[in-house]
Design a protein around this motif. Sequence first.
Motif, mmCIF file in Angstrom:
data_model
loop_
_atom_site.group_PDB
_atom_site.id
_atom_site.type_symbol
_atom_site.label_atom_id
_atom_site.label_comp_id
_atom_site.label_asym_id
_atom_site.label_seq_id
_atom_site.Cartn_x
_atom_site.Cartn_y
_atom_site.Cartn_z
ATOM 1 N N ASP A 1 0.751 -1.117 -0.014
ATOM 2 C CA ASP A 1 -0.022 0.040 0.114
ATOM 3 C C ASP A 1 0.734 1.189 -0.186
ATOM 4 O OD1 ASP A 1 -2.797 1.181 0.543
ATOM 5 O OD2 ASP A 1 -1.607 2.233 2.164
ATOM 6 N N CYS A 2 2.057 1.265 0.754
ATOM 7 C CA CYS A 2 2.780 2.531 0.856
ATOM 8 C C CYS A 2 3.482 2.564 -0.427
ATOM 9 C CB CYS A 2 3.930 2.080 1.856
ATOM 10 S SG CYS A 2 4.789 3.599 2.186
ATOM 11 N N GLU A 3 3.958 1.396 -1.016
ATOM 12 C CA GLU A 3 4.627 1.488 -2.513
ATOM 13 C C GLU A 3 3.699 2.253 -3.312
ATOM 14 O OE1 GLU A 3 5.595 -2.635 -3.046
ATOM 15 O OE2 GLU A 3 7.692 -2.305 -1.816
ATOM 16 N N GLN A 4 2.666 1.926 -3.401
ATOM 17 C CA GLN A 4 1.424 2.209 -4.378
ATOM 18 C C GLN A 4 1.522 3.966 -4.176
ATOM 19 O OE1 GLN A 4 -0.291 0.522 -6.619
ATOM 20 N NE2 GLN A 4 -0.986 2.598 -7.550
ATOM 21 N N LYS A 5 1.360 4.206 -2.756
ATOM 22 C CA LYS A 5 0.976 5.896 -2.566
ATOM 23 C C LYS A 5 2.388 6.327 -3.085
ATOM 24 C CE LYS A 5 -1.965 5.700 1.631
ATOM 25 N NZ LYS A 5 -2.504 4.381 1.928
ATOM 26 N N MET A 6 3.592 5.851 -2.953
ATOM 27 C CA MET A 6 4.867 6.409 -3.183
ATOM 28 C C MET A 6 4.659 6.628 -4.510
ATOM 29 S SD MET A 6 7.668 4.622 -0.732
ATOM 30 C CE MET A 6 8.247 5.748 0.741
ATOM 31 N N ARG A 7 4.260 5.603 -5.512
ATOM 32 C CA ARG A 7 4.283 5.623 -6.969
ATOM 33 C C ARG A 7 3.250 6.859 -7.424
ATOM 34 N NH1 ARG A 7 4.864 0.378 -7.318
ATOM 35 N NH2 ARG A 7 2.703 -0.217 -6.977
ATOM 36 N N ASP A 8 2.117 6.808 -6.934
ATOM 37 C CA ASP A 8 1.145 7.715 -7.105
ATOM 38 C C ASP A 8 1.420 9.138 -6.790
ATOM 39 O OD1 ASP A 8 -0.063 5.590 -7.883
ATOM 40 O OD2 ASP A 8 -1.734 5.593 -6.316
ATOM 41 N N TYR A 9 2.189 9.504 -5.478
ATOM 42 C CA TYR A 9 2.455 10.710 -5.347
ATOM 43 C C TYR A 9 3.736 11.080 -5.587
ATOM 44 C CZ TYR A 9 -2.176 11.227 -3.529
ATOM 45 O OH TYR A 9 -3.774 11.211 -3.496
ATOM 46 N N ASP A 10 4.710 10.371 -6.214
ATOM 47 C CA ASP A 10 5.996 10.504 -6.700
ATOM 48 C C ASP A 10 6.871 10.912 -5.442
ATOM 49 O OD1 ASP A 10 8.282 11.200 -8.227
ATOM 50 O OD2 ASP A 10 7.750 13.239 -8.513
ATOM 51 N N VAL A 11 6.966 9.912 -4.233
ATOM 52 C CA VAL A 11 7.645 10.282 -3.108
ATOM 53 C C VAL A 11 8.924 9.726 -3.373
ATOM 54 C CG1 VAL A 11 7.745 9.864 -0.649
ATOM 55 C CG2 VAL A 11 5.467 10.076 -1.651
ATOM 56 N N ARG A 12 9.974 10.314 -3.159
ATOM 57 C CA ARG A 12 11.296 9.855 -3.465
ATOM 58 C C ARG A 12 12.153 9.980 -2.280
ATOM 59 N NH1 ARG A 12 12.361 13.157 -8.850
ATOM 60 N NH2 ARG A 12 10.485 14.193 -8.267
ATOM 61 N N PRO A 13 12.887 8.988 -2.031
ATOM 62 C CA PRO A 13 13.147 7.487 -2.641
ATOM 63 C C PRO A 13 11.839 6.816 -2.434
ATOM 64 C CG PRO A 13 14.526 7.627 -0.676
ATOM 65 C CD PRO A 13 13.977 9.307 -1.082
ATOM 66 N N PRO A 14 11.659 6.023 -3.326
ATOM 67 C CA PRO A 14 10.091 4.998 -3.010
ATOM 68 C C PRO A 14 10.584 3.823 -2.166
ATOM 69 C CG PRO A 14 11.233 4.610 -5.333
ATOM 70 C CD PRO A 14 11.924 5.749 -4.870
ATOM 71 N N ASN A 15 11.070 4.174 -1.000
ATOM 72 C CA ASN A 15 11.463 2.912 0.031
ATOM 73 C C ASN A 15 10.723 2.868 1.251
ATOM 74 O OD1 ASN A 15 12.703 1.017 1.590
ATOM 75 N ND2 ASN A 15 14.864 2.075 1.277
#
Lengths: 507, 367
Positions: free
Chosen positions: A381-395
């Motif tokens: 779920d967090c990975e998905q959020k990071m992709r959708d909201y361009d959170v970097r680094p996606p870890n």
Amino acid sequence: MTALELRGIDKRFRAVHANKAVSLTVARGSVHGLIGENGAGKSTLMNVIYGFHRADAGEIRVQGKPVTIDSPQAAIAAGIGMVHQHFMLVENFTVLENIVLGAEGGRRLASGLAKARDELTRLAREYGLEVPLDAVVSELPVGLQQRVEILKALHRGADILILDEPTAVLAPQEADQLFRLLAHLRAQGKAVILVTHKLREIMAVTDRVTVMRHGAVVAEVATRETTPRELAEKMVGRAVLLQVEKGPARVGETLLNVDHLEVRDLHGVPRVKDVSFALRAGEIVGIAGVAGNGQSELLEALAGTLQPSRGEIRLEGRDLVREQLDPRARRRLGLAHVPEDRLHMGVIRSFSAQDNAILGYHDRPAYNRGLLVDRTAVRSDCEQKMRDYDVRPPNPKLSISAFSGGNQQKLVLAREIDADPRVLLVGQPTRGVDIGAIEFIHRRLVALRDAGKALLLVSVELDEILGLADRILVMNGGEIVGELARAEATEERLGLMMAGIKAEAAS
Amino acid sequence: MSAPTKLPRWAELGLLPLLNLAAALVLSGLIVRIMGENPWTACKLLVTGALGSQEAIGYTLYYATNFIFTGLAVAVAYQAGLFNIGAEGQAYIGGLGTGLVCLWLGHWPFWAVLPLAVLAGAGAGAGWAFIPAWLQARRGSHIVITTIMFNFIAAALMTYLLVNVLIKPGQQSPETREFAAGATMPAVHELLAKVGIEFAATPFNLSFGLALVAAGLVWLFLWRTRWGYALRVAGENPTAAVYAGISPSRVTIGAMLLSGVLAGGLGLNELMGAQHRLLLDFPSGAGFVGIAVALMGRNHPVGIFGAAVLFGALAQGGSQLSFDLPKLNRDMVVVIQGLVILFCGALENVFRTPLAALWRRKEPGER
């Protein structure tokens, strides 16, 4: 004539190369702007000049002569003064006492105070810095407190004055006064360094401007010869939209109703007084006001983290106050909250990104399997959020404190928006967030509005309110002093209302 | 940006505690020297006394069992942001619960007594922790103060009960009669004998296994359940807890109840495993050692296990030391324990800062 010259200042913190061979020249009788995103190295550079940090390499020259600055005392002795974003004043001392503090000039206080008083009266006349010397600091408005800081620096013989984000706490009119004062200082031959991320201020008051990015100077130009767009692009390293693109609001039914709301603080002092308004689907309502005029308390009362002492908050008909619903229950009813103070309320600094991404939603079935937390679900779920909201680094496993302010905020926003709320309360969505992320966050908020949600936006950044809100409520002293449709709102008018002048008088 | 003091995980969890421990031992050696004994001999005696024989290891692990229970008790409260100084009192009263069950039902078979004894110990320990917890959550009375005071109340109450009520008639010493056979925790040497392995007779008993199970459950609860998550959120940042809809006062009460349950485990080892009767002051400071164990074990069950074994070894090796070198009495062991606590807790940053500086110097090259 050069007042301050930096040559090849280099500073590392472990793996972070905070300043890369930075050179900077500030002329006497000029206001020099220093801009850059968060983490660009501005503060490190100023801390090197003021002796909080020592540079690994490089040279500092003051009035042409090389100096060693290894402590703030040495900086003061070299004629450098600094006004911090958060004032360094003893609140229950008088202005005079604050100014002589640390420079009492002898063992006996009285003679030092008398001498300082004469000196200060002269300085105040010379620079147009009128301050009531015998007033207690805590009773002064912030604009005046800032003057006290400036006067303090001048009293110690500062010829070079560094101002760190000086307008963050000021109303627009107070900021204008500050700019007039800076012009005055310039005319008297002082060198002023203005550290800020607000392009408007750079354009308004500086002579030259230095842009930093990733620890290095990327441009130094005369302010006359540049534009805000050009500066923004240099700061971010790519083209940016300064204006939020949005169509007209398609307003629907009323979702949130606030009626005669009153909130008192711990001492029983009313912070929000008799506030009433309605929030409808498909609109962004902005709450403008100088920091500390009750917006924070209003937001917290709506979110359920503060108990109002009187009044009603109705969410689609249900009275949240009478039912005593806590933030968790309010979330279930579709009321989400992006808090103003991200670091103290929105995230747990020692937790990982994925553990922060479920804060407030940790008991949802999606994140649990029987008695145990479903770690796989939480992570994906967090990975998905990071992709959708361009959170970097996606870890997702990285500690939240390892992310930049902008990326933290994007994750908080993802958490609250993904829960699919009907009403979103947003406080200072772009505080401590870099320009690139600001653009992203603003677009998300507008998209949410266009999806028919109701948004309440509290921000001390007028540009943000003007850029996003469809309707603007202005707060002063805990009251709503006026309401303006976006079309009627100008910075000037809002500024007057924020200063407490009612809507009718302001128009 | 302030100077970061982050270290690699292995240095943080392994190297740093070892350095602290070494420093404490070096200083202890100096004191031993001043007392007129050879520090090297003392050190050898300490180590062989704690680990040199089956008997030594048995005693070390028997002490460690107590410290695991109390260390976990302190750690759970600490994760919720509460400093529970009262594990001593909670263990004392928890032991009363266990002891009463053992006195009344000792004639039942062991498998029937054990669950009831566990429940009674847990319930009594939790009950004793509940009052300070409630006072903190609802009245704002500081938990440090109230739990300290509850240690004294527990001690006074137990003295009264043992001297006036529970004492075995016809004797001077304030203790109960011995438990019946069903209330005896099987010793490890007995269990091993059944499968044909010979082990020296020591009080090391089955409750060591129960302590390990408790440690595993605590880990599972804190890091793998939503309630543990809520507890840690409230401990780290009460403001964020309120924001998340977690009630800090409910977490306070819940965490303290759990803390009391864990402290109550001490009675299983000490009473059912070793003493076989209720007696005065049977926790003998294990509740306070638990604070040091939790501190040194970073409030994590794995760390607590390691720290508990270390303190168990100090307790056992120390008594051997005072036996062989009369100049070093039991108080000397307390001094060593104190130094370990001092270096591992209060003076933690003495080595951390230079170590971090060392890493900083290394770092730029390997970017």
